[in-house]
Scaffold this motif. Structure first.
Motif, mmCIF file in Angstrom:
data_model
loop_
_atom_site.group_PDB
_atom_site.id
_atom_site.type_symbol
_atom_site.label_atom_id
_atom_site.label_comp_id
_atom_site.label_asym_id
_atom_site.label_seq_id
_atom_site.Cartn_x
_atom_site.Cartn_y
_atom_site.Cartn_z
ATOM 1 N N VAL A 281 13.773 1.744 3.697
ATOM 2 C CA VAL A 281 14.892 2.292 2.936
ATOM 3 C C VAL A 281 16.186 1.644 3.434
ATOM 4 C CG1 VAL A 281 13.715 4.484 2.466
ATOM 5 C CG2 VAL A 281 15.097 4.224 4.540
ATOM 6 N N PRO A 282 17.269 1.794 2.681
ATOM 7 C CA PRO A 282 18.538 1.188 3.106
ATOM 8 C C PRO A 282 18.968 1.564 4.535
ATOM 9 C CG PRO A 282 18.715 1.892 0.835
ATOM 10 C CD PRO A 282 17.386 2.392 1.346
ATOM 11 N N ALA A 283 18.665 2.762 4.969
ATOM 12 C CA ALA A 283 19.077 3.195 6.311
ATOM 13 C C ALA A 283 18.362 2.432 7.420
ATOM 14 C CB ALA A 283 18.823 4.693 6.474
ATOM 15 N N SER B 263 16.076 -12.825 5.833
ATOM 16 C CA SER B 263 14.876 -12.232 5.245
ATOM 17 C C SER B 263 15.035 -10.707 5.245
ATOM 18 C CB SER B 263 13.635 -12.650 6.037
ATOM 19 O OG SER B 263 13.794 -12.315 7.394
ATOM 20 N N GLN B 264 14.083 -10.041 4.636
ATOM 21 C CA GLN B 264 14.081 -8.582 4.613
ATOM 22 C C GLN B 264 13.587 -8.073 5.961
ATOM 23 O OE1 GLN B 264 14.956 -6.629 1.826
ATOM 24 N NE2 GLN B 264 15.633 -8.549 0.935
ATOM 25 N N VAL B 265 14.357 -7.200 6.609
ATOM 26 C CA VAL B 265 13.982 -6.648 7.907
ATOM 27 C C VAL B 265 14.303 -5.166 7.919
ATOM 28 C CG1 VAL B 265 14.390 -6.695 10.407
ATOM 29 C CG2 VAL B 265 14.443 -8.820 9.100
ATOM 30 N N TRP B 266 13.341 -4.384 8.381
ATOM 31 C CA TRP B 266 13.530 -2.952 8.567
ATOM 32 C C TRP B 266 13.135 -2.589 9.996
ATOM 33 C CZ3 TRP B 266 10.988 -5.192 4.498
ATOM 34 C CH2 TRP B 266 11.572 -5.040 3.232
#
Length: 134
Positions: A42-44, A52-55
Motif C-alpha cells: 500500500v502507499p504507506a 523500481s517498486q519497493v515496499w
C-alpha cells in the motif's frame, strides 16, 4: 558491528572474486525472502526514491525490530535481503546505531550499483531508520 547473518554475507563476498557471482548471490538471497502479503503493498509501505517498486513493512515487537520487504526488481529484492540481514532482529535502540553505509561498503556495493540503485538503497535505509526511531 553487524549481525552474524550479515557477517556471513561479508565472508561469502570475500570468497567470491567475480562480481557476477556476487550479484547472483544477492539475487538468490532476494529470491529466498518470504513474499510480502499483497495487502501490505500500500502507499504507506511504498518507498519513495526507488526506480523500481519497493515496499517495506516494519513490525517492531517487544522492543525488537522486524521488517519484511519486496521489490519488483530482482537486484533490489536482493538489496532488501541484505538490509534484512543487517537490521532484522535488532533491539529497537540498536537500529539507529547501525551505520548501514559503512557496513554495506564492506561488500563493495557502492562501486557496482548504478546511481539509481544507490539512491534507492539510501531511500530504503532512511525509511528503516525513520520507522525505527518513530
Amino acid at each position: 558491528m553487524a549481525q552474524a547473518a550479515f557477517e556471513e554475507v561479508v565472508e561469502d563476498f570475500e570468497f567470491l572474486e567475480d562480481w557476477e557471482d556476487r550479484y547472483r548471490m544477492v539475487i538468490d538471497m532476494g529470491k529466498a525472502l518470504t513474499p510480502l502479503d499483497d495487502a501490505l503493498k500500500v502507499p504507506a509501505t511504498k518507498v519513495d526514491g526507488c526506480a523500481s517498486q519497493v515496499w517495506l513493512h516494519m513490525t517492531p515487537a517487544n522492543g525488537t525490530f522486524h521488517f519484511q520487504g519486496e521489490s519488483d526488481a530482482m537486484i533490489v529484492q536482493g538489496l532488501i535481503a541484505l538490509l534484512h540481514k543487517l537490521y532484522d532482529g535488532l533491539d529497537m535502540s540498536e537500529v539507529a546505531a547501525v551505520n548501514a553505509r559503512e557496513e554495506l561498503s564492506r561488500l563493495g556495493l557502492h562501486d557496482h550499483l548504478s546511481a539509481q540503485r544507490s539512491n534507492g538503497l539510501r531511500a530504503m535505509i532512511e525509511r528503516i531508520q525513520k520507522e525505527a526511531n518513530a
